[in-house]
Motif scaffolding. Structure first.
Motif, PDB file in Angstrom:
ATOM      1  N   UNK A   8       0.833  -1.211   0.000  1.00  0.00           N
ATOM      2  CA  UNK A   8       0.000   0.000   0.000  1.00  0.00           C
ATOM      3  C   UNK A   8       0.868   1.261   0.000  1.00  0.00           C
ATOM      4  N   UNK A   9       1.935   1.253   0.807  1.00  0.00           N
ATOM      5  CA  UNK A   9       2.841   2.403   0.834  1.00  0.00           C
ATOM      6  C   UNK A   9       3.513   2.599  -0.522  1.00  0.00           C
ATOM      7  N   UNK A  10       3.855   1.489  -1.189  1.00  0.00           N
ATOM      8  CA  UNK A  10       4.464   1.580  -2.519  1.00  0.00           C
ATOM      9  C   UNK A  10       3.473   2.159  -3.523  1.00  0.00           C
ATOM     10  N   UNK A  11       2.209   1.773  -3.415  1.00  0.00           N
ATOM     11  CA  UNK A  11       1.189   2.311  -4.318  1.00  0.00           C
ATOM     12  C   UNK A  11       0.984   3.800  -4.067  1.00  0.00           C
ATOM     13  N   UNK A  12       1.055   4.214  -2.794  1.00  0.00           N
ATOM     14  CA  UNK A  12       0.924   5.639  -2.480  1.00  0.00           C
ATOM     15  C   UNK A  12       2.088   6.431  -3.073  1.00  0.00           C
ATOM     16  N   UNK A  13       3.276   5.842  -3.020  1.00  0.00           N
ATOM     17  CA  UNK A  13       4.440   6.502  -3.620  1.00  0.00           C
ATOM     18  C   UNK A  13       4.276   6.595  -5.136  1.00  0.00           C
ATOM     19  N   UNK A  14       3.745   5.523  -5.730  1.00  0.00           N
ATOM     20  CA  UNK A  14       3.484   5.532  -7.173  1.00  0.00           C
ATOM     21  C   UNK A  14       2.465   6.607  -7.525  1.00  0.00           C
ATOM     22  N   UNK A  15       1.460   6.764  -6.653  1.00  0.00           N
ATOM     23  CA  UNK A  15       0.430   7.784  -6.884  1.00  0.00           C
ATOM     24  C   UNK A  15       1.038   9.184  -6.897  1.00  0.00           C
ATOM     25  N   UNK A  16       1.971   9.441  -5.962  1.00  0.00           N
ATOM     26  CA  UNK A  16       2.619  10.755  -5.901  1.00  0.00           C
ATOM     27  C   UNK A  16       3.384  11.034  -7.198  1.00  0.00           C
TER      28      UNK A  16
END
Length: 200
Positions: free
Chosen positions: A8-16
């Protein structure tokens, strides 16, 4: 898909990263003084001489593709947050303070989302006009006094993710919103309207 806190944290970073790319693409359109719909040819059918036609067409195509990717990513993040923040999936460690449990469904909405500007932080976070806000960072209906409470959270959370709980139709959603400077006014790109207690 098996969701973990790391995923989930990786997906949030991808979103940024995706949001930054979208911002840069919109800047290209802004530099050419066009949006997504203006014609790129003149009345005689020739490419306009006042804009970089190839650059504009490429940026528009990329924006459409990335907006679809962004919508899909937001949905997966929402699903992932629901899993990792559930009592069975929640971990004890929370080093960066982003793993805040979703608000209980019994929380009353205290504000309604009005206009949401395209490509604003609110837009990219997934907020939609008509969403009813049940949580904005530390603000809930239990401690909400006025919209100045939300303003204070925004000012203290510049460039930092804030969890926003909303009710949309019969569904509840937990969104990750990052107040920041963008091409438009303010740090959110949307307006909130207080829901009077009689409406709740």
């Amino acid at each position: 898909m098996i969701y973990t806190r790391e995923l989930v944290l990786a997906m949030m970073e991808e979103k940024e990263k995706l949001e930054q790319t979208l911002k840069e693409l919109w800047e290209i359109l802004k530099t050419n003084n066009v949006g997504m719909t203006e014609a790129v040819v003149d009345m005689e059918g020739y490419p306009r001489s006042d804009i970089d036609v190839y650059q504009v067409r490429h940026a528009r195509h990329q924006i459409k593709c990335l907006q679809n990717d962004h919508t899909s990513l937001l949905r997966r993040i929402d699903e992932g947050l629901s899993v990792v923040m559930s009592p069975s999936g929640q971990e004890n460690s929370d080093p960066n303070g982003t793993d805040i449990p979703a608000p209980p469904t019994t929380l009353e909405p205290f504000a309604r989302v009005g206009t949401v500007e395209a490509v604003s932080p609110a837009f990219l976070a997934g907020l939609k006009e008509g969403d009813q806000v049940t949580k904005f960072g530390s603000v809930t209906s239990e401690n909400f006094r006025s919209l100045s409470d939300v303003v204070q959270v925004v000012q203290h959370s510049r460039n930092t993710q804030v969890q926003v709980g909303v009710v949309r139709g019969l569904a509840t959603h937990m969104l990750a919103l990052t107040p920041r400077q963008w091409a438009g006014r303010g740090l959110l790109g949307c307006n909130l309207v207080t829901i009077e207690r009689i409406e709740r």
